[in-house]
Scaffold this motif. Structure first.
Motif, mmCIF file in Angstrom:
data_model
loop_
_atom_site.group_PDB
_atom_site.id
_atom_site.type_symbol
_atom_site.label_atom_id
_atom_site.label_comp_id
_atom_site.label_asym_id
_atom_site.label_seq_id
_atom_site.Cartn_x
_atom_site.Cartn_y
_atom_site.Cartn_z
ATOM 1 N N SER A 21 16.945 -9.115 -27.791
ATOM 2 C CA SER A 21 16.322 -10.196 -27.703
ATOM 3 C C SER A 21 15.987 -11.093 -28.970
ATOM 4 O O SER A 21 15.423 -12.343 -28.952
ATOM 5 C CB SER A 21 15.085 -10.116 -26.885
ATOM 6 N N LEU A 22 16.386 -10.629 -30.079
ATOM 7 C CA LEU A 22 16.367 -11.228 -31.562
ATOM 8 C C LEU A 22 17.261 -10.728 -32.443
ATOM 9 O O LEU A 22 17.539 -9.644 -32.624
ATOM 10 C CB LEU A 22 14.814 -10.992 -32.192
ATOM 11 N N ILE A 23 18.136 -11.813 -32.887
ATOM 12 C CA ILE A 23 19.085 -11.708 -34.058
ATOM 13 C C ILE A 23 19.065 -12.577 -35.078
ATOM 14 O O ILE A 23 19.005 -13.837 -34.697
ATOM 15 C CB ILE A 23 20.669 -11.663 -33.236
ATOM 16 N N LEU A 24 18.901 -12.116 -36.304
ATOM 17 C CA LEU A 24 18.906 -13.157 -37.484
ATOM 18 C C LEU A 24 20.109 -12.805 -38.285
ATOM 19 O O LEU A 24 20.281 -12.083 -38.812
ATOM 20 C CB LEU A 24 17.543 -13.010 -38.112
ATOM 21 N N ILE A 25 20.845 -14.055 -38.114
ATOM 22 C CA ILE A 25 22.151 -13.948 -39.250
ATOM 23 C C ILE A 25 21.999 -14.959 -40.497
ATOM 24 O O ILE A 25 21.541 -15.936 -40.338
ATOM 25 C CB ILE A 25 23.406 -14.512 -38.309
ATOM 26 N N GLY A 26 22.333 -14.205 -41.478
ATOM 27 C CA GLY A 26 22.185 -14.967 -42.553
ATOM 28 C C GLY A 26 22.116 -14.109 -43.766
ATOM 29 O O GLY A 26 22.595 -13.012 -43.818
ATOM 30 N N GLU A 27 21.727 -14.565 -45.119
ATOM 31 C CA GLU A 27 21.917 -13.941 -46.447
ATOM 32 C C GLU A 27 20.323 -13.817 -46.847
ATOM 33 O O GLU A 27 19.556 -13.045 -46.263
ATOM 34 C CB GLU A 27 22.728 -14.616 -47.435
ATOM 35 N N GLU A 28 19.965 -14.843 -47.656
ATOM 36 C CA GLU A 28 18.465 -14.575 -48.188
ATOM 37 C C GLU A 28 17.613 -15.416 -46.968
ATOM 38 O O GLU A 28 16.437 -14.679 -46.727
ATOM 39 C CB GLU A 28 18.328 -15.863 -49.291
ATOM 40 N N LYS A 29 18.244 -16.248 -46.390
ATOM 41 C CA LYS A 29 17.150 -16.910 -44.966
ATOM 42 C C LYS A 29 18.238 -16.788 -44.092
ATOM 43 O O LYS A 29 19.351 -16.995 -43.818
ATOM 44 C CB LYS A 29 16.826 -18.448 -45.444
ATOM 45 N N ALA A 55 13.392 -16.945 -25.035
ATOM 46 C CA ALA A 55 11.994 -17.720 -24.790
ATOM 47 C C ALA A 55 10.706 -16.996 -25.145
ATOM 48 O O ALA A 55 9.657 -17.512 -25.980
ATOM 49 C CB ALA A 55 11.636 -18.430 -23.315
ATOM 50 N N ASN A 56 10.615 -15.744 -24.648
ATOM 51 C CA ASN A 56 9.240 -14.699 -25.040
ATOM 52 C C ASN A 56 9.477 -14.467 -26.642
ATOM 53 O O ASN A 56 8.207 -14.334 -27.175
ATOM 54 C CB ASN A 56 9.469 -13.523 -24.325
ATOM 55 N N ILE A 57 10.430 -13.929 -27.199
ATOM 56 C CA ILE A 57 10.511 -13.697 -28.675
ATOM 57 C C ILE A 57 10.188 -15.039 -29.498
ATOM 58 O O ILE A 57 9.440 -15.150 -30.343
ATOM 59 C CB ILE A 57 12.011 -13.194 -28.856
ATOM 60 N N CYS A 58 10.613 -16.287 -28.945
ATOM 61 C CA CYS A 58 10.331 -17.501 -29.657
ATOM 62 C C CYS A 58 8.954 -17.620 -29.734
ATOM 63 O O CYS A 58 8.282 -17.984 -30.614
ATOM 64 C CB CYS A 58 11.080 -18.717 -29.044
#
Length: 200
Positions: free
Chosen positions: A118-126, A134-137
């Motif tokens: 329900s949550l994925i963050l793609i990136g490097e430093e940020k 919606a619930n995770i937001c």
């Protein structure tokens, strides 16, 4: 399969609007080519989240104790967190910075990456591309409001606050600042080269 990809635009005084729009156009074009429906959100969408005012109040409080460099960058910091309110109001989903070129990340790829998450963050430093329902937001914004957002007078990144690592996705290209060219130029050059490679 949901193929919507959101980005967030808010005017920042130190940035030229024409350059921001040029970046957004390249962003939109490359995501469309991979089967996505690009949608640009803005401040009016962010205000649609019932948590927006509390988030702004927290950011204003935090801004008073930041370092000089972060103080100078305060508008960008607000935008980074405001986008969560916009995607919350939109019902959650995928969203990315609009200086990210999609070089082959399809909705099917996104579905495979998601699985039951329900949550994925793609990136490097940020994080520069995020999936959050919606619930995770809502939970993330509540955490931004309740938890410490700064450490040693520096603003934390979302992944630091949420205790969630950033993941790499090779087909999402995030363009960084360059002293010689505008980001939109770098994005266009990359896209045109890739287009020529495909034709050849």
């Amino acid at each position: 399969m949901n193929n919507k990809i959101y980005a967030y635009y808010e005017s920042i005084g130190t940035r030229k609007q024409a350059e921001e729009f040029a970046r957004a156009n390249v962003w939109k074009h490359t995501w469309k080519l991979q089967g996505w429906e690009p949608i640009m959100l803005n401040g009016s969408h962010a205000k649609g989240s019932p948590l927006f005012q509390k988030l702004i109040a927290k950011l204003l409080t935090v801004s008073r104790s930041l370092s000089a460099s972060d103080q100078n960058d305060i508008q960008r910091i607000f935008v980074r967190f405001n986008r969560w309110a916009a995607i919350h109001a939109a019902g959650g989903g995928w969203f990315s910075d609009y200086d990210v070129i999609n070089d082959g990340f399809t909705p099917k790829d996104a579905e495979s990456l998601l699985k039951n998450r329900s949550l994925i963050l793609i990136g490097e430093e940020k994080p520069f591309c995020i999936y959050a329902n919606a619930n995770i937001c809502q939970g993330a914004i509540q955490k931004f409001i309740s938890d410490e957002l700064q450490e040693d007078q520096k603003i934390k990144t979302e992944n630091e606050v949420l205790n969630q690592p950033n993941e790499p996705v090779a087909t999402l290209i995030h363009f960084k600042r360059d002293d010689t060219k505008q980001k939109s130029e770098l994005m266009n050059e990359f896209f045109q080269k890739k287009s020529l490679d495909i034709v050849i």
